[in-house]
Design a protein around this motif. Structure first.
Motif, mmCIF file in Angstrom:
data_model
loop_
_atom_site.group_PDB
_atom_site.id
_atom_site.type_symbol
_atom_site.label_atom_id
_atom_site.label_comp_id
_atom_site.label_asym_id
_atom_site.label_seq_id
_atom_site.Cartn_x
_atom_site.Cartn_y
_atom_site.Cartn_z
ATOM 1 N N GLY A 132 0.538 5.218 43.552
ATOM 2 C CA GLY A 132 1.613 5.287 43.727
ATOM 3 C C GLY A 132 1.841 5.719 42.766
ATOM 4 O O GLY A 132 1.239 5.694 41.314
ATOM 5 N N ALA A 133 3.482 6.578 42.629
ATOM 6 C CA ALA A 133 3.905 7.039 41.434
ATOM 7 C C ALA A 133 5.091 6.527 41.480
ATOM 8 O O ALA A 133 6.430 6.220 42.032
ATOM 9 N N TYR A 134 5.190 5.955 40.174
ATOM 10 C CA TYR A 134 6.292 4.807 39.879
ATOM 11 C C TYR A 134 7.000 5.319 38.618
ATOM 12 O O TYR A 134 6.960 6.254 38.327
ATOM 13 N N ARG A 135 8.480 5.755 39.257
ATOM 14 C CA ARG A 135 9.773 6.310 38.089
ATOM 15 C C ARG A 135 10.157 4.842 37.257
ATOM 16 O O ARG A 135 10.384 3.895 38.063
ATOM 17 N N VAL A 136 9.630 4.052 35.924
ATOM 18 C CA VAL A 136 10.103 3.748 35.184
ATOM 19 C C VAL A 136 11.571 4.188 34.359
ATOM 20 O O VAL A 136 11.429 5.043 33.246
ATOM 21 N N SER A 137 12.030 2.623 34.584
ATOM 22 C CA SER A 137 13.456 2.978 33.918
ATOM 23 C C SER A 137 13.896 2.121 33.112
ATOM 24 O O SER A 137 13.849 0.806 32.820
ATOM 25 N N LEU A 138 14.457 2.325 31.887
ATOM 26 C CA LEU A 138 14.597 0.944 30.444
ATOM 27 C C LEU A 138 16.315 1.848 30.174
ATOM 28 O O LEU A 138 16.874 2.951 30.221
ATOM 29 N N ILE A 139 17.501 0.375 30.652
ATOM 30 C CA ILE A 139 18.295 0.905 30.083
ATOM 31 C C ILE A 139 18.895 -0.412 28.472
ATOM 32 O O ILE A 139 18.243 -1.485 28.834
ATOM 33 N N VAL A 140 19.259 -0.154 27.637
ATOM 34 C CA VAL A 140 19.754 -1.088 27.061
ATOM 35 C C VAL A 140 21.409 -1.289 26.570
ATOM 36 O O VAL A 140 21.702 0.095 27.340
ATOM 37 N N TRP A 141 21.687 -2.026 26.254
ATOM 38 C CA TRP A 141 23.399 -1.873 25.939
ATOM 39 C C TRP A 141 22.902 -2.679 24.515
ATOM 40 O O TRP A 141 22.370 -4.228 23.864
ATOM 41 N N ARG A 170 22.300 5.846 28.667
ATOM 42 C CA ARG A 170 21.656 6.583 30.154
ATOM 43 C C ARG A 170 19.721 5.897 30.283
ATOM 44 O O ARG A 170 19.943 6.186 29.132
ATOM 45 N N PRO A 171 19.834 5.339 31.229
ATOM 46 C CA PRO A 171 18.643 4.943 31.010
ATOM 47 C C PRO A 171 17.239 6.373 31.209
ATOM 48 O O PRO A 171 17.367 7.336 30.878
ATOM 49 N N ALA A 172 16.276 5.846 29.162
ATOM 50 C CA ALA A 172 14.963 6.027 29.705
ATOM 51 C C ALA A 172 14.432 6.287 30.981
ATOM 52 O O ALA A 172 13.788 4.861 30.996
ATOM 53 N N GLU A 173 13.584 7.107 31.261
ATOM 54 C CA GLU A 173 12.854 7.330 32.616
ATOM 55 C C GLU A 173 10.908 7.968 32.479
ATOM 56 O O GLU A 173 11.331 8.938 31.208
ATOM 57 N N LYS A 174 10.246 7.864 32.963
ATOM 58 C CA LYS A 174 8.714 7.685 32.802
ATOM 59 C C LYS A 174 8.126 8.092 34.241
ATOM 60 O O LYS A 174 8.576 7.189 34.766
ATOM 61 N N VAL A 175 7.735 8.490 34.505
ATOM 62 C CA VAL A 175 6.282 8.315 35.778
ATOM 63 C C VAL A 175 5.285 8.165 35.344
ATOM 64 O O VAL A 175 5.151 8.288 34.810
ATOM 65 N N ILE A 176 4.731 6.687 36.064
ATOM 66 C CA ILE A 176 3.605 6.700 35.740
ATOM 67 C C ILE A 176 2.426 6.460 37.313
ATOM 68 O O ILE A 176 3.275 6.379 38.049
ATOM 69 N N ARG A 177 2.016 6.875 37.030
ATOM 70 C CA ARG A 177 0.808 7.330 38.331
ATOM 71 C C ARG A 177 -0.268 6.094 38.182
ATOM 72 O O ARG A 177 -1.190 6.061 37.503
ATOM 73 N N VAL A 178 -0.153 5.673 39.353
ATOM 74 C CA VAL A 178 -1.293 4.322 39.552
ATOM 75 C C VAL A 178 -2.154 4.374 40.448
ATOM 76 O O VAL A 178 -2.213 4.595 41.664
ATOM 77 N N SER A 179 -3.600 4.188 40.196
ATOM 78 C CA SER A 179 -4.606 4.304 41.052
ATOM 79 C C SER A 179 -5.157 3.386 41.562
ATOM 80 O O SER A 179 -5.187 2.689 40.825
ATOM 81 N N ALA A 180 -5.658 3.090 42.507
ATOM 82 C CA ALA A 180 -6.689 2.779 42.947
ATOM 83 C C ALA A 180 -7.514 2.172 42.357
ATOM 84 O O ALA A 180 -8.309 0.841 42.189
ATOM 85 N N GLU A 181 -8.424 2.733 41.421
ATOM 86 C CA GLU A 181 -9.672 2.896 40.783
ATOM 87 C C GLU A 181 -9.423 2.823 39.277
ATOM 88 O O GLU A 181 -8.550 3.812 38.916
#
Length: 534
Positions: A506-515, A523-534
């Motif tokens: 699936g497609a997953y939205r990865v978020s990183l927030i820091v203090w 505001r969190p940095a975000e990136k979509v990572i696409r995960v395949s079955a193979e």
């Protein structure tokens, strides 16, 4: 030809040996006769006693009476002819549960109905203390009433690990009893999954974890008809690292254990029954709450009254609550709610004068600060169409270092915000219009710069293969003090450079927030990572 036949026979024997010579053991062979109004517990227990690990004890069509508990052992499957087809029904004058396994492993129960018969001596449905690798699925468990003791529960486990409870239908669990519930995992349960169950008409709610039941997944369940305290799902008393996602429930997600993830749940009750909370606690400290929809039937969208800290709330919708959209109430001046980040949420149409409001006259506000809260950021949220204020502060005691940036605050009947103490605040780039009073604050008292979150990771990944993430965040004039990753799956992670292994494509939205060390977040940095079955 003879040689080939001999080889096939040898291979067949080898296969049987490897499989453990498993067999079906029919309860009818031990005297369990359906629909004869005679107790069948002894016959079923005799079949279980005869069965060896790997065997399946089979129950045919019909109704079987249980005047005693069916006790299962390691390696046994208890399989009925189907839900609503093979029915085990409580009977007799002796208080007991219907099915029990203790200190057992690899036990499966499936394909039947367990019915308490609305008898107050039916104590619980299935009880499983100190077990491992249970599989309880495709069961109907129903018709229990007030027992005068703790419960009843359809399924009650303590000290049980690595088990799956899935695809069950649970109905009518003591709706008049404050402890009547669907599923409870307690006393150091660990690593269990509760998935795709339908639970309706309970005295307390659907799914409960407590007393150190950790590392759970509660997903894709449908829970309605929650009475009493109206907690559809409660994760309590040290049930840390729990994932609650993709559930559809009528009332409260009470998630008051740390390091939890609450994602994509729908909390709504259009029937006219109103509960206290949509989300309580939110799984902090160090929790994430993303993509949830909270609507009709809730008094408060969010209730935060413990000392929560370092949390991300993103892309949630809170609407039509009868009291407030959110209330933040830190315990004390020296024990505040702090370091929360609210990004891209909607708070709209909070009601005023609704008969379910617990505090009439103080209702209708979208966001309410009830003291002892600091370093909270509201960024790019929509605060609109509320019957009271967009933002309300009560006395303002213990409120400081609050940020409002890039928010839409519009059409709130009593105004945008009522007051703010002489304490640090940032108010920047908010669009304020159409409110009863379009009050705006002036930035004051803040020094230094917020941190700048950023990270690197691959664009793609494969199921089952670890992915490396690396924080490249900076903190101008300060230092990074705290990081919080949300991989859109699993629990939040606090390590700066973690790995994570996805289990589904699936497609997953990865978020990183820091203090930073000053308590400021960005505001969190975000990136979509696409995960395949193979």
């Amino acid at each position: 030809m003879l040689r080939h036949m001999l080889c096939a026979a040898v291979l067949g024997i080898a296969s049987l040996v490897q499989s453990g010579w498993t067999a079906d053991v029919a309860v009818a062979e031990f005297g369990a006769i359906p629909n004869d109004d005679v107790d069948d517990a002894a016959a079923i227990n005799s079949a279980v006693a005869k069965a060896q690990p790997g065997d399946t004890v089979t129950i045919p069509d019909g109704t079987f009476l249980l005047a005693d508990t069916v006790v299962l052992k390691t390696g046994i499957t208890l399989k009925g002819a189907g839900q609503g087809v093979a029915c085990l029904v409580f009977s007799g004058d002796k208080p007991h549960c219907l099915v029990r396994m203790q200190e057992a492993e690899n036990v499966e129960v499936t394909g039947m109905t367990l019915d308490g018969g609305n008898n107050p001596k039916a104590q619980q449905g299935i009880v499983g203390p100190k077990c491992n690798a249970l599989r309880l699925h495709h069961l109907t468990i129903q018709n229990f009433v007030d027992t005068g003791a703790f419960g009843p529960h359809a399924i009650l486990c303590s000290g049980t690990s690595n088990s799956m409870i899935s695809d069950n239908t649970i109905l009518n669990m003591a709706p008049d009893d404050e402890w009547g519930a669907g599923i409870r995992m307690s006393e150091s349960c660990s690593g269990n999954r509760i998935e795709r169950n339908i639970i309706h008409n309970t005295g307390r709610g659907g799914i409960f974890t407590n007393n150190g039941a950790t590392d759970m997944v509660i997903s894709e369940n449908i829970i309605t008809g929650s009475h009493g305290i109206t907690f559809a799902i409660e994760v309590h008393s040290g049930s840390v690292r729990t994932v609650i996602e993709d559930n559809i429930v009528d009332h409260g997600l009470s998630i008051v254990s740390a390091n939890c993830a609450i994602r994509r749940n729908i909390v709504v009750d259009p029937t006219g029954t109103w509960g206290t909370y949509g989300i309580e606690g939110g799984g902090g400290p160090e929790g994430v709450v993303t993509g949830n929809v909270i609507d009709y039937g809730q008094g408060q969208g969010i209730s935060l009254s413990g000392a929560s800290h370092h949390m991300l709330w993103a892309r949630n919708s809170f609407s039509n609550c009868s009291q407030w959209g959110i209330q933040m109430q830190g315990p004390a001046l020296d024990n505040k709610i702090r370091c929360l980040y609210f990004y891209d949420n909607t708070f709209r149409k909070m009601k005023k004068g609704h008969p379910s409001a617990r505090y009439p006259g103080h209702d209708g506000h979208a966001i309410r600060f009830n003291n002892n809260t600091e370093y909270v950021v509201f960024d790019s949220n929509r605060i609109m169409d509320n019957a009271g204020l967009g933002v309300q502060l009560t006395s303002g005691e213990g409120i400081n270092n609050i940020c409002f940036i890039n928010n839409l605050i519009t059409n709130n009947a009593q105004g945008s915000i009522n007051q703010y103490p002489s304490a640090p605040v940032i108010w920047e780039n908010n669009l304020v219009s159409g409110n009863g009073a379009n009050t705006q604050l002036q930035t004051q008292g803040f020094t230094g710069e917020p941190p700048v979150p950023s990270f690197s990771c691959p664009d793609t990944a494969r199921v089952g293969v670890p992915v490396q993430f690396q924080s490249t965040s900076a903190a101008p004039g300060s230092e990074i003090d705290h990081v919080l990753w949300d991989f859109d799956a699993g629990v939040p992670v606090m390590a700066p450079n973690p790995t994570y292994t996805y289990q589904r494509a699936g497609a997953y939205r990865v978020s990183l927030i820091v203090w930073n060390k000053d308590g400021r977040g960005a505001r969190p940095a975000e990136k979509v990572i696409r995960v395949s079955a193979e």
